[in-house]
Motif scaffolding. Structure first.
Motif, PDB file in Angstrom:
ATOM      1  N   ASN A 166       0.867  -1.188   0.000  1.00  0.00           N
ATOM      2  CA  ASN A 166       0.000   0.000   0.000  1.00  0.00           C
ATOM      3  C   ASN A 166       0.901   1.234   0.000  1.00  0.00           C
ATOM      4  N   GLN A 168       0.342   4.238   0.325  1.00  0.00           N
ATOM      5  CA  GLN A 168       0.034   5.326   1.269  1.00  0.00           C
ATOM      6  C   GLN A 168       1.025   5.388   2.419  1.00  0.00           C
ATOM      7  N   GLN A 308     -10.511   4.933   2.747  1.00  0.00           N
ATOM      8  CA  GLN A 308     -10.073   4.211   1.551  1.00  0.00           C
ATOM      9  C   GLN A 308     -11.159   3.269   1.019  1.00  0.00           C
ATOM     10  N   SER A 378     -14.290   0.495  -2.972  1.00  0.00           N
ATOM     11  CA  SER A 378     -13.114   1.242  -2.510  1.00  0.00           C
ATOM     12  C   SER A 378     -12.736   2.429  -3.394  1.00  0.00           C
TER      13      SER A 378
END
Length: 478
Positions: A166, A168, A308, A378
């Motif tokens: 991920n 992020q 998310q 999502s």
């Protein structure tokens, strides 16, 4: 014989906060043992379950320079399901009940872990051909390999793979602090290396120095090269596109499989799913105190409750979704705003909505088996495992076309009778509502088409064996 070391901050069954742990714990078991020697290196957290701790053997210990100080590095070992696992032992860093917490402390801890993971290799007598590093917590491993360790003959020629689970989460902090904790030379903290908007990013270091980069689905590999999904690293990922692979995660069909799942009310397969799913639906309704009716349209959400996951879209349309003949079961924890939102709607629609604001592995299996559809709308989704489990249990996924969701769910096409679920393209509440309404229409008005879709969904193969073959190709290319 190819030798590979998996270096990561978590790994099932020892410790898990997300999908990363499933990959690290399951994938190494899937390689052919006669061709691959795959071993795992993770921290020896104080909060690991006692049943594993008591089976560990002490191997060795030494002291290592990290930044300006010396730190103890202990190595504990156990074999789990045929895979050797090494645990890096240091009570100063790995104490406490949670494996992540204060960001600055996590940065120091994983600078130490990245260096220690490489430092233990000579003392455990394992020289890997490839170190496979997962997420920012192991992001400095490729950096150390090409800089501080580069002149040591033992480490020369070792290749590295960096996997993004991920984007992020990047391990960002100010340059001075990361330089101090890592002991890396100052010439590395420039915009073409670790520097990022005047700070330093440990993940960026890994992406610059790794020989190959992978991420957990093909679509996500393309998406992260754009500003919207790239989290500030899109330029770097575009520059390295030839080294970037997208390989979809798998799920463990020994654990998630309705034909042998002990956690569900009635087992079923592609021949017996109609009766099996009906029994599971009635049992789930009974357990959650919803009206028992096998003919209602039951949707499920099994998710972390965060931005998310597209839950703000559901908030906009909830009252329109909860029409007669519809039930919704929610399971998960996360942001208070979403926890309270589902509780509020449950008060409003007590006979139609069950909000379970906690996590239970057992209940998640019952939801996959009992629901007709699973919602995954999502905002972005690197891979997503929910939809893969939903497919296996014949609960048709309703997804947004992003990342792994787009790669794994084929939208229903009524003209040629194909598809394994329903999808919508834009991040828009109306589009989600239209897609849900369309799925209800097929469920209520064209049950044969629905049943064929359920059967197709259950026949999909997203096992780890399939992913392992692609990782073998990647390792061979390196």
């Amino acid at each position: 014989m190819k030798r590979v070391a998996y270096i990561a901050s978590e790994c099932v069954p020892f410790i898990k906060t997300g999908g990363l742990a499933d990959v690290v714990g399951t994938l190494p078991k899937k390689f052919n043992r006669s061709e691959y020697d795959v071993r795992i290196i993770i921290p020896n957290y104080m909060c690991l379950p006692e049943k594993y701790k008591k089976n560990m053997k002490y191997i060795t210990h030494f002291h290592m320079d990290i930044g300006w100080k010396q730190q103890y590095v202990g190595v504990m070992y156990m074999e789990y399901e045929g895979v050797p696992v090494y645990f890096i032992d240091n009570e100063y860093y790995f104490n406490g009940f949670n494996i992540y917490g204060d960001v600055k402390w996590d940065i120091e801890k994983f600078c130490y872990f990245s260096k220690a993971a490489l430092s233990i290799l000579p003392s455990i007598g394992f020289r890997p051909d490839i170190v496979h590093c997962h997420d920012w917590q192991a992001g400095l491993v490729p950096v150390y390999l090409k800089t501080l360790f580069a002149n040591n003959p033992f480490y020369q020629g070792i290749k590295s793979v960096m996997t993004i689970h991920n984007l992020q989460f990047q391990g960002k902090w100010d340059i001075k602090t990361i330089q101090e904790y890592s002991g890396l030379p100052s010439y590395l903290f420039t915009p073409d290396k670790l520097e990022m908007n005047k700070d330093a990013s440990m993940l960026k270091g890994g992406l610059v120095y790794a020989d190959k980069i992978t991420t957990v689905s093909n679509t996500y590999a393309h998406e992260i090269q754009t500003p919207y999904f790239g989290e500030g690293l899109d330029g770097l990922l575009q520059a390295r596109w030839q080294s970037l692979w997208g390989i979809v995660n798998g799920i463990d069909y020994d654990v998630f499989n309705p034909s042998k799942d002990e956690k569900i009310a009635a087992k079923y397969n592609t021949r017996t799913y109609k009766k099996g799913k009906a029994k599971n639906k009635l049992a789930l309704q009974k357990e959650l105190g919803l009206p028992e009716d096998e003919n209602v349209y039951m949707m499920g959400i099994v998710s972390r409750l965060t931005d998310q996951k597209g839950l703000d879209l559901i908030d906009h349309i909830m009252n329109e979704v909860m029409t007669d003949g519809t039930q919704l079961v929610v399971l998960g924890t996360g942001d208070r705003r979403y926890e309270e939102m589902f509780k509020y709607y449950e008060g409003f629609h007590p006979a139609k909505l069950s909000a379970n604001i906690y996590f239970s592995d057992e209940l998640s299996h019952k939801i996959y088996a009992g629901c007709d559809a699973i919602l995954v709308p999502s905002r972005f989704e690197p891979c997503g495992l929910t939809q893969l489990m939903a497919l296996k249990y014949g609960s048709l996924p309703i997804v947004r076309e992003t990342g792994g969701l787009k790669d794994t769910v084929e939208p229903y096409n009524e003209y040629d009778g194909t598809g394994t679920g329903f999808s919508f393209a834009n991040y828009d509440a109306r589009e989600l509502l239209n897609t849900i309404n369309y799925s209800k229409h097929i469920y209520f008005d064209d049950r044969p088409a629905w049943n064929n879709m359920v059967k197709r969904a259950m026949e999909q193969d997203y096992s780890w064996d399939k992913s392992a073959k692609l990782y073998e190709q990647l390792y061979n290319e390196i």
